[in-house]
Scaffold this active site. Sequence first.
Site, PDB file in Angstrom:
ATOM      1  N   CYS A  87       0.853  -1.185   0.000  1.00 60.73           N
ATOM      2  CA  CYS A  87       0.000   0.000   0.000  1.00 60.73           C
ATOM      3  C   CYS A  87       0.890   1.236   0.000  1.00 60.73           C
ATOM      4  O   CYS A  87       2.090   1.146   0.247  1.00 60.73           O
ATOM      5  CB  CYS A  87      -0.939   0.013   1.217  1.00 60.73           C
ATOM      6  SG  CYS A  87      -0.105   0.020   2.821  1.00 60.73           S
ATOM      7  N   ILE A 137       8.951 -16.322   1.485  1.00 57.08           N
ATOM      8  CA  ILE A 137       8.944 -17.511   0.630  1.00 57.08           C
ATOM      9  C   ILE A 137      10.343 -17.807   0.108  1.00 57.08           C
ATOM     10  O   ILE A 137      10.818 -18.929   0.175  1.00 57.08           O
ATOM     11  CB  ILE A 137       7.981 -17.326  -0.570  1.00 57.08           C
ATOM     12  CG1 ILE A 137       6.562 -16.995  -0.096  1.00 57.08           C
ATOM     13  CG2 ILE A 137       8.001 -18.567  -1.462  1.00 57.08           C
ATOM     14  CD1 ILE A 137       5.856 -18.108   0.621  1.00 57.08           C
TER      15      ILE A 137
END
Length: 632
Positions: free
Chosen positions: A5, A52
């Site tokens: 954002c 990840i």
Amino acid sequence: MCGICGVIQFDAQPVRRDLLARMNDTLRHRGPDGAGYYIDGAVGLAMRRLKIIDIAGSDQPLTNEDGSVVVIFNGEIYNYRELRHLLRGRGHQFKTDGDGETIAHLYEDYGGDALKHLRGMFALALWDARARKLLLARDRFGQKPLYYCQDRNVLVFASEIKALLAHGRVPRVSRFGEDNGNALTQYLSFGYVPAPDTAFVGIKMLDAGTWLQVDLSGASKQQRYWELPRLAPPEPAARTETYIGGLRQKLEEAVKLRLVSDVPLGAFLSGGLDSSLIVALMRQHSNSPIRTFSIGFAGDDSFDETPYAEMVARHLATEHVSFRVKPEALSLLSELVWHHDQPFADSSAIPTYLVSKLTREQVTVALTGDGGDELFAGYERFYAAELMRKLRFLPAPILRGAAGLLRHLPEGTGYYDALKRARRFVRAATLGSDEAYFDLVRVFSAELLAEICPGADELSVKLNRQLSAGQPHPIARLVEANMETYLPDDLLIKADRCSMQASLEARAPFLDHELAEFAAAIPFNLKLKGARAKHILREAARGLLPQEIIERPKHGFGVPLGAWLQRDMAPVRETLLSRRARERGLLDVAVVERLITEHEAGRRDHNRQLWALLTLEEWHRQFVDGAEIGPP
């Protein structure tokens, strides 16, 4: 995988850290492993991270060597190793071992064209501190979301609308009823509000394969950097053998690229062709057993695919887990609406979320079969449309008479209910080709839409025509329209929201853009060959999967919602016929009550229509009625 954002203020006021933090906190589920911030005067960027790749490093924001290019992004760049090698050869130095930093260095060398080098799924924000410009972009298919709201003083962007609403300048106003009913018409027709519009006044979704550039004055420009490839028409002399070798190579490459992970990885396995083929190819490129997950539901065995998933798991020797859950659609309604941010009528969000949630207990990344039906004409509606073309010789009065007769017969709630399917097919066959296809997929029929929403027009049909223009082959045109609408606005929204709701990264090898470009060039008659959908993909699976799985008909991923609702209609009545719902003035309450009564009595299966209305009402309660935005 992350949530991002940010803000760019055109009035030169500095961005406040507490404002960014408030927006960023709404995205915690997308990135529970950490947060990052960057502020440069009137520009502020923030992100939440799900680790990840390069777990110990690659914390965002990421920069180039001198910090003049700052990047936050959500997604994965699967060709990042190749890009790092290329960029090092051009003199660039890396501070991390992950994929995101490649974006900053590529931008230094290629500017906006850097996006064309990326092979993956992403939504990104890049601040060029020298040029004082902000670049927002999404991946080619739109696997990762990005929303924005701009007025004369500020542009606010985020991965989810709820983060925008945490900014005080973003209005929280419903479009339903505010634009002569157009948004409501589209929602009740499609089951979603088509992008770039949203359910909110002033909030837009950035289109897939598009970038948006904004400077500190508020001047902006938007451009597509990739278009969906035009599908090749049929070639009567085309042979499967000509293309199958290249197809297998592209499929293997797409799967292999998506196996890179520093955290536990598995796959969704429904027992259908697409997910089964992905798992088979994973097995070829893994030295250890693949972990697979499927889900079944009590209430109606016609929706349960777990026996087929278990067959594939045994064949491929995967470490398989089958989940079985009891009816809980209405108990999940509030949670699903909260994470979708908009009304969303696709009830397959229920199983998608549940399998994501249960899978996340064991792995952090899961490969999926999403996109196979889009690339290879796998949906039954494509063959149905072709069959309708062949039935054009039948006089219209006969078709209309058959439709009228079927209208008076009761229908069941099962997945393969023959009467329900026959009624939809015959009704659609009375229409023109494009209208017939749309009638097969729409939530509210044109007739029912006119009843429940008086004054509604057929904007959705017009949109369908516009998107499918330019392709001479009538069925290929429908496949292209499906890829332009249903894929990004329904299927990929559902996959993103439901997986990220559980903090699980979902990867879709079929949506590799190089695979998609290769598949588009395959003659259409090798995809839909008579009544055989996905012909060439089935042939590509030979030797990898059991014959029963290869030839198995398409089975959608759903739940026995019709039966579940029928057992307990009290909460449906309480919600849809409540004083709050009536006072909105959006729908004809008498028609709503009739739908409830007919479904409860077993005369009609209105589960799709009722779920659409339930999510619409719940969305108003969460996002419009309340004084504050917050999870249910």
